[in-house]
Motif scaffolding. Structure first.
Motif, PDB file in Angstrom:
ATOM      1  N   VAL A 135      80.745  34.165  48.964  1.00 22.46           N
ATOM      2  CA  VAL A 135      80.565  34.032  50.413  1.00 22.46           C
ATOM      3  C   VAL A 135      79.343  33.143  50.599  1.00 22.46           C
ATOM      4  N   HIS A 136      79.557  31.962  51.164  1.00 18.81           N
ATOM      5  CA  HIS A 136      78.474  31.001  51.385  1.00 18.81           C
ATOM      6  C   HIS A 136      78.104  31.012  52.857  1.00 18.81           C
ATOM      7  N   ARG A 137      76.800  31.137  53.127  1.00 12.61           N
ATOM      8  CA  ARG A 137      76.295  31.200  54.503  1.00 12.61           C
ATOM      9  C   ARG A 137      75.245  30.127  54.731  1.00 12.61           C
ATOM     10  N   PHE A 138      75.303  29.561  55.930  1.00 10.80           N
ATOM     11  CA  PHE A 138      74.245  28.709  56.441  1.00 10.80           C
ATOM     12  C   PHE A 138      73.775  29.369  57.732  1.00 10.80           C
ATOM     13  N   ASP A 139      72.500  29.660  57.819  1.00  9.13           N
ATOM     14  CA  ASP A 139      71.941  30.247  59.037  1.00  9.13           C
ATOM     15  C   ASP A 139      70.817  29.363  59.540  1.00  9.13           C
ATOM     16  N   ILE A 140      70.795  29.179  60.845  1.00 12.93           N
ATOM     17  CA  ILE A 140      69.770  28.363  61.494  1.00 12.93           C
ATOM     18  C   ILE A 140      69.104  29.231  62.548  1.00 12.93           C
ATOM     19  N   SER A 141      67.787  29.335  62.479  1.00 16.44           N
ATOM     20  CA  SER A 141      67.070  30.099  63.500  1.00 16.44           C
ATOM     21  C   SER A 141      65.908  29.267  64.025  1.00 16.44           C
ATOM     22  N   SER A 142      65.810  29.187  65.331  1.00 15.39           N
ATOM     23  CA  SER A 142      64.732  28.428  65.973  1.00 15.39           C
ATOM     24  C   SER A 142      63.406  29.136  65.751  1.00 15.39           C
ATOM     25  N   THR A 143      62.403  28.364  65.366  1.00 20.48           N
ATOM     26  CA  THR A 143      61.059  28.900  65.243  1.00 20.48           C
ATOM     27  C   THR A 143      60.166  28.384  66.365  1.00 20.48           C
ATOM     28  N   SER A 144      60.628  27.321  67.024  1.00 24.34           N
ATOM     29  CA  SER A 144      60.002  26.774  68.233  1.00 24.34           C
ATOM     30  C   SER A 144      61.044  25.866  68.871  1.00 24.34           C
ATOM     31  N   SER A 145      60.697  25.231  69.973  1.00 24.95           N
ATOM     32  CA  SER A 145      61.682  24.378  70.655  1.00 24.95           C
ATOM     33  C   SER A 145      62.061  23.157  69.820  1.00 24.95           C
ATOM     34  N   ASN A 146      61.202  22.778  68.888  1.00 23.45           N
ATOM     35  CA  ASN A 146      61.454  21.585  68.093  1.00 23.45           C
ATOM     36  C   ASN A 146      61.406  21.840  66.585  1.00 23.45           C
ATOM     37  N   GLN A 147      61.640  23.079  66.193  1.00 21.40           N
ATOM     38  CA  GLN A 147      61.586  23.436  64.787  1.00 21.40           C
ATOM     39  C   GLN A 147      62.543  24.590  64.510  1.00 21.40           C
ATOM     40  N   CYS A 148      63.099  24.600  63.318  1.00 25.19           N
ATOM     41  CA  CYS A 148      63.972  25.712  62.952  1.00 25.19           C
ATOM     42  C   CYS A 148      63.909  25.965  61.451  1.00 25.19           C
ATOM     43  N   LEU A 149      64.357  27.145  61.083  1.00 23.39           N
ATOM     44  CA  LEU A 149      64.458  27.541  59.686  1.00 23.39           C
ATOM     45  C   LEU A 149      65.933  27.476  59.297  1.00 23.39           C
ATOM     46  N   PHE A 150      66.223  26.750  58.232  1.00 19.96           N
ATOM     47  CA  PHE A 150      67.580  26.626  57.717  1.00 19.96           C
ATOM     48  C   PHE A 150      67.669  27.443  56.429  1.00 19.96           C
ATOM     49  N   VAL A 151      68.606  28.388  56.387  1.00 22.03           N
ATOM     50  CA  VAL A 151      68.819  29.227  55.207  1.00 22.03           C
ATOM     51  C   VAL A 151      70.192  28.895  54.634  1.00 22.03           C
ATOM     52  N   ASN A 152      70.213  28.600  53.346  1.00 20.75           N
ATOM     53  CA  ASN A 152      71.419  28.213  52.618  1.00 20.75           C
ATOM     54  C   ASN A 152      71.563  29.232  51.487  1.00 20.75           C
ATOM     55  N   GLN A 153      72.601  30.070  51.567  1.00 20.47           N
ATOM     56  CA  GLN A 153      72.709  31.153  50.586  1.00 20.47           C
ATOM     57  C   GLN A 153      74.164  31.411  50.203  1.00 20.47           C
ATOM     58  N   GLU A 154      74.309  32.013  49.028  1.00 15.14           N
ATOM     59  CA  GLU A 154      75.650  32.368  48.577  1.00 15.14           C
ATOM     60  C   GLU A 154      75.579  33.675  47.796  1.00 15.14           C
ATOM     61  N   ALA A 155      76.530  34.551  48.083  1.00 20.98           N
ATOM     62  CA  ALA A 155      76.660  35.822  47.372  1.00 20.98           C
ATOM     63  C   ALA A 155      77.914  35.728  46.509  1.00 20.98           C
ATOM     64  N   TYR A 156      77.785  36.147  45.254  1.00 17.64           N
ATOM     65  CA  TYR A 156      78.866  36.083  44.289  1.00 17.64           C
ATOM     66  C   TYR A 156      79.227  37.494  43.854  1.00 17.64           C
ATOM     67  N   SER A 157      80.515  37.745  43.675  1.00 17.07           N
ATOM     68  CA  SER A 157      80.947  39.050  43.178  1.00 17.07           C
ATOM     69  C   SER A 157      82.200  38.867  42.327  1.00 17.07           C
ATOM     70  N   GLY A 158      82.454  39.852  41.485  1.00 24.91           N
ATOM     71  CA  GLY A 158      83.637  39.820  40.633  1.00 24.91           C
ATOM     72  C   GLY A 158      83.282  40.006  39.175  1.00 24.91           C
ATOM     73  N   ILE A 159      84.299  40.257  38.382  1.00 26.75           N
ATOM     74  CA  ILE A 159      84.063  40.586  36.984  1.00 26.75           C
ATOM     75  C   ILE A 159      83.591  39.393  36.145  1.00 26.75           C
ATOM     76  N   LEU A 160      83.825  38.163  36.589  1.00 21.08           N
ATOM     77  CA  LEU A 160      83.401  36.990  35.831  1.00 21.08           C
ATOM     78  C   LEU A 160      81.974  36.538  36.154  1.00 21.08           C
ATOM     79  N   SER A 170      78.967  34.200  33.534  1.00 21.37           N
ATOM     80  CA  SER A 170      78.573  32.814  33.758  1.00 21.37           C
ATOM     81  C   SER A 170      77.363  32.678  34.678  1.00 21.37           C
ATOM     82  N   TRP A 171      76.636  33.780  34.926  1.00 18.42           N
ATOM     83  CA  TRP A 171      75.581  33.768  35.933  1.00 18.42           C
ATOM     84  C   TRP A 171      74.461  32.771  35.633  1.00 18.42           C
ATOM     85  N   LYS A 172      73.972  32.691  34.413  1.00 17.50           N
ATOM     86  CA  LYS A 172      72.836  31.805  34.121  1.00 17.50           C
ATOM     87  C   LYS A 172      73.156  30.359  34.468  1.00 17.50           C
ATOM     88  N   LYS A 173      74.333  29.903  34.088  1.00 18.59           N
ATOM     89  CA  LYS A 173      74.723  28.522  34.382  1.00 18.59           C
ATOM     90  C   LYS A 173      74.941  28.337  35.888  1.00 18.59           C
TER      91      LYS A 173
END
Length: 151
Positions: free
Chosen positions: A90-115, A119-122
């Motif tokens: 599940v890949h998420r991009f979140d944008i939150s305003s920190t001021s009228s001319n600035q924001c925080l961009f969060v780029n994240q991914e959650a992985y699940s499953g037996i595999l 392969s996690w290190k790579k």
């Protein structure tokens, strides 16, 4: 097993401008060093095909489905390798305003499953580097557009 990668960057631009660049999938090939080709529309429940380029020049393609789409705030897609439960993400991009001319961009991914554990290190090193490269490129792209508008 489940694992997660979370990266973020401060962008000196309003959130709606970051959103415009983030959701213009066709332009990714012009600025995004990680997600180099995205086919599909940035709309809820749309199927999207994403080609990513890792530092080692390896390319992978993923078929995803947009599961969340909240204008100027969040975009999320899901993908599965072969069948659910082997390697899901599940890949998420979140944008939150920190001021009228600035924001925080969060780029994240959650992985699940037996595999994931096998392969996690790579995955972790390649994906984290790719997310961070994308974040820097997004910041540069949006802030450059912001400067061009001001001129």
């Amino acid at each position: 097993m489940s694992k997660e990668i979370v990266t973020q960057i401060q962008i000196d631009a309003p959130s709606h401008q970051v959103w415009q660049t983030l959701t213009d999938f066709h332009a990714y090939q012009n600025w995004n060093p990680f997600m180099v080709d995205v086919k599909g529309a940035a709309q809820l429940h749309e199927n999207v095909t994403i080609s990513v380029a890792f530092k080692d020049s390896q390319r992978m393609q993923f078929k995803t489905k947009i599961c969340e789409f909240e204008s100027a705030k969040s975009l999320c897609w899901t993908s599965k390798f072969l069948i659910g439960g082997l390697f899901d993400s599940v890949h998420r991009f979140d944008i939150s305003s920190t001021s009228s001319n600035q924001c925080l961009f969060v780029n994240q991914e959650a992985y699940s499953g037996i595999l994931v554990g096998l392969s996690w290190k790579k995955i972790e090193s390649g994906a984290r580097a790719g997310f961070e490269a994308m974040n820097r490129a997004l910041k540069y792209q949006v802030e450059s557009q912001q400067l061009a508008r001001a001129s």
